[in-house]
Structures are given as C-alpha cells and as structure tokens.
Design an enzyme around this catalytic site. Structure first.
Site, PDB file in Angstrom:
ATOM      1  N   ALA A  25      -7.592  -4.144  -4.655  1.00 33.28           N
ATOM      2  CA  ALA A  25      -8.574  -3.065  -4.470  1.00 33.28           C
ATOM      3  C   ALA A  25      -8.006  -1.975  -3.554  1.00 33.28           C
ATOM      4  CB  ALA A  25      -9.869  -3.634  -3.905  1.00 33.28           C
TER       5      ALA A  25
ATOM      6  N   ASN B  65       0.839  -1.211   0.000  1.00 32.56           N
ATOM      7  CA  ASN B  65       0.000   0.000   0.000  1.00 32.56           C
ATOM      8  C   ASN B  65       0.866   1.250   0.000  1.00 32.56           C
ATOM      9  OD1 ASN B  65      -3.046  -0.423   0.157  1.00 32.56           O
ATOM     10  ND2 ASN B  65      -2.252  -2.013   1.526  1.00 32.56           N
TER      11      ASN B  65
ATOM     12  N   SER C 193     -11.469  -0.429   3.916  1.00 36.16           N
ATOM     13  CA  SER C 193     -11.928   0.898   4.343  1.00 36.16           C
ATOM     14  C   SER C 193     -10.730   1.756   4.704  1.00 36.16           C
ATOM     15  CB  SER C 193     -12.805   0.788   5.608  1.00 36.16           C
ATOM     16  OG  SER C 193     -13.829  -0.163   5.443  1.00 36.16           O
TER      17      SER C 193
ATOM     18  N   ASN D 277      -5.670   5.321   8.325  1.00 34.75           N
ATOM     19  CA  ASN D 277      -5.341   3.894   8.308  1.00 34.75           C
ATOM     20  C   ASN D 277      -6.174   3.208   7.236  1.00 34.75           C
ATOM     21  OD1 ASN D 277      -4.247   1.403   9.229  1.00 34.75           O
ATOM     22  ND2 ASN D 277      -6.128   0.993  10.370  1.00 34.75           N
TER      23      ASN D 277
ATOM     24  N   ASP E   8      -9.933   0.987  14.982  1.00 30.36           N
ATOM     25  CA  ASP E   8     -10.708   0.866  13.741  1.00 30.36           C
ATOM     26  C   ASP E   8     -12.093   1.523  13.823  1.00 30.36           C
ATOM     27  OD1 ASP E   8      -8.597  -0.615  12.705  1.00 30.36           O
ATOM     28  OD2 ASP E   8      -9.466  -2.535  13.309  1.00 30.36           O
TER      29      ASP E   8
ATOM     30  N   HIS F 203      -7.935  -0.520   6.482  1.00 32.70           N
ATOM     31  CA  HIS F 203      -8.294  -1.748   7.189  1.00 32.70           C
ATOM     32  C   HIS F 203      -8.998  -2.691   6.203  1.00 32.70           C
ATOM     33  CE1 HIS F 203      -9.351  -4.293  10.547  1.00 32.70           C
ATOM     34  NE2 HIS F 203     -10.567  -4.362  10.054  1.00 32.70           N
TER      35      HIS F 203
END
Ligand code: GAR
Length: 329
Positions: free
Chosen positions: A183, A25, A146, A117, A155, A119
């Site tokens: 994704a 990421n 998300s 963040n 979270d 998740h």
C-alpha cells in the site's frame, strides 16, 4: 561529491531521498518518476547505512548516492553532512523513506515544509516503532500508512495522505507489514508528486494568497482586468492592495503584485533579487512589483509582510491607526 553524480539532463522538481534499509519506497518513487509527465526527479539517494540495499538499487539505476555513517558523529554533524550532500545535488525537497534517524530540530527548521516522511500507521495512531504489533494487539480492524510533513516533533506534522489496510484474522506484524508495504508503494509516489508540485499549481497559490490577503482588516476580493484582486476599505470606495497574476501578459510567472514605495525601490529589488521579484507589464509603471510564487522556495511569511505593507499604503487612516495600536501590544 556524491558517488555517480554526473550531468544528467534535469527534468522536474529535484528531490533527495534518505533511506536506512531496503529502500523499496524509494524504488517506488524512482520508477514513478520515470513515467511520462512525472513532476519530479530523484537527484540523490543518501543513507546512514553503508550496505543499505536501497543504495545498490539506486546505483544500478544511475542515481547518485551518498553514504555517511551516523556512528561516531554527533547528530548535528551527521545531519550537516547529509544536508550538504542534498544541497550539492540541488535538492529542493527531502523525502524520508525508511530513514531511521531523528533529524535535529535546526535541520528540520531550515527545511521547514520541505521534508516529507512515510510512517507505517494511520497517524495520529501509533507514532514511533512497532506499529503493526501495536495495531494487532489493540484489536484494530485496520492498519495503514501515512505521509506527513516533517516537523521537529516526531511523526506529528500535517498528514497529507493515508491508505488503509485491512487487518486479517491471524495476521502477524510480518504478514500485516508486508501488505502495508504494498500500500505504501502506491501511496508515497503520488503523495510526494502532489505535494512538491503544488508550488506550481495556480489553484493552490491563489488560495494561499487569498487566505493571507483576506485576513487583513476590512478587505474584500474584486476582479480586475480578468484577474483576482484584493481591496481594503468599503465596497464603494475601497482601493486595491494586491493582485493575483497567473502568467498574465505573457509572463511565465505566477505572482502576487503589491505596491512598492517608489520606482527606485522596485527597480533595485528586481535587479538584486531576480528570482524573487519582477516588474510586471502595465502595473509595473505605477509601482506594483511582482513577487514570484511558482518557485519551490517561496517564503510565505515574506509574502504576508508585503501584503501587510501594501495594505497599509492604501488603507484609510482610521484602519491603519487601529492596526498601529494593535501592533503596540
Ligand atoms: C516503511 O514501511 C516505512 O513506512 C517505515 O520503514 C519502512 C521502510 O521500508 N518507516 C518508519 O517506520 C519510519 N518511522 P523501505 O526501506 O523498504 O522503503
């Protein structure tokens, strides 16, 4: 000092990315940041794991890196080391990308609204670990990812963006997880860019000022010299207590103008805190000060206090009296 730090030319909002693993990421954000018109740059990749693969990629790409193992350190001390590295690098936002450490409450509060963040679930479903196994086990049709703002509760901060991923018959946590990663790589760069640049987005800043101004008693909006303004009192006899200024009269600032108590106060604030205040053209002469909004560290509580004070300075006595009584409780 972070490894690899040098005097690279700066372009855009500065973010530090915290990772613990493969850092794919982080890589997605890094390469997106190199596209034309990207609003941000990664100034540091920091990790609690010395051999995290993501660190190698960052080094290869010339991004400064920093490692501090969490082993043998208290959470507070470890967080402090990571935070110091991010600050030294000039980071304005922290982006967690597979950073498998819970940050201390104090750290999160110091960076309130400035840590994001990603998740691997469609929050609020499946906070915590093993999200893919839990989604498959539950018989869900979709999993996903998300992006959310980090708050002290795990979270649970505001969800900024999500992407859905269809669960296939026979999916295992591994096969599903691999597609969710693809994704995520689309989702995270876009969500981070949108979030960090909203501080310079006039529409976002105007909406925020409007919301704060119009929660004060008996207020309404009225245009003044082509800019939005906010008044207290009746439509007929009301008085302006704030103006929204978008790069007006050649100023580079997006600002809210509020009433100071005196010219001395205005000049003192402008001189001592030039990153926060300026003296606007025309309005400055009659005691209005500009609070600069297009800067990553705007303190909205501070803006709200100023709006309240400015409101009070022009509101009819019948309203300020009521307010004083309400303040006593
Ligand atoms: C990502 O799938 C991310 O959603 C997840 O870790 C992975 C990191 O992959 N994060 C969490 O589970 C946080 N609770 P990456 O290192 O390849 O980016």
């Amino acid at each position: 000092m972070a490894k690899g730090a040098n005097n690279r030319e700066s372009h855009g909002i500065k973010i530090a990315v915290f990772i613990s693993g493969s850092g794919t990421n982080m890589a997605a954000i890094l390469y997106a940041s190199r596209l034309a018109d990207a609003p941000l740059e990664i100034v540091l990749v920091a990790s609690n794991i010395a051999d995290a693969d993501g660190l190698k990629l960052a080094e290869l790409e010339g991004i400064p890196t920093f490692v501090h193992s969490h082993k043998g350190h208290s959470r507070t001390d470890h967080d402090a080391a990571m935070e110091a590295a991010a600050k030294d690098a000039g980071a304005q936002f922290l982006v967690l990308a597979g950073y498998m450490r819970i940050l201390s409450d104090e750290f999160v509060r110091r960076w309130e609204g400035r840590i994001l963040n990603i998740h691997p679930s469609l929050l609020p479903k499946y906070k915590g670990l093993d999200t893919f196994a839990r989604a498959i086990e539950a018989g869900d049709n979709h999993a996903g990812a998300s992006v959310h703002v980090v708050t002290p509760e795990l979270d649970a901060g505001e969800v900024l963006a999500q992407v859905r991923v269809t669960i296939a018959p026979g999916d295992t946590p591994e096969t599903l997880g691999a597609r969710v990663k693809l994704a995520e790589h689309q989702l995270y760069p876009r969500a981070v860019a949108d979030y960090v640049s909203r501080g310079t987005d006039p529409d976002f800043l105007y909406a925020k000022v409007r919301e704060l101004a119009l929660t004060l008693p008996e207020t309404h909006e009225r245009e003044s010299h082509g800019s939005p303004g906010f008044r207290v009192g009746t439509e007929k006899t009301g008085k302006f207590f704030a103006h929204f200024s978008q790069q007006h009269h050649g100023s580079e600032h997006i600002a809210v103008l509020v009433k100071t108590g005196s010219m001395d106060e205005l000049l003192h604030l402008v001189e001592t805190q030039p990153d926060t205040y300026y003296k606007p053209a025309y309005y400055g002469a009659s005691g209005w000060i500009g609070i600069i909004l297009n800067n990553a560290n705007v303190d909205w509580d501070h803006v709200a206090q100023w709006l309240g004070r400015s409101w009070r300075s022009v509101a009819p006595v019948r309203l300020t009296k009521l307010h004083d009584i309400a303040d006593m409780f």
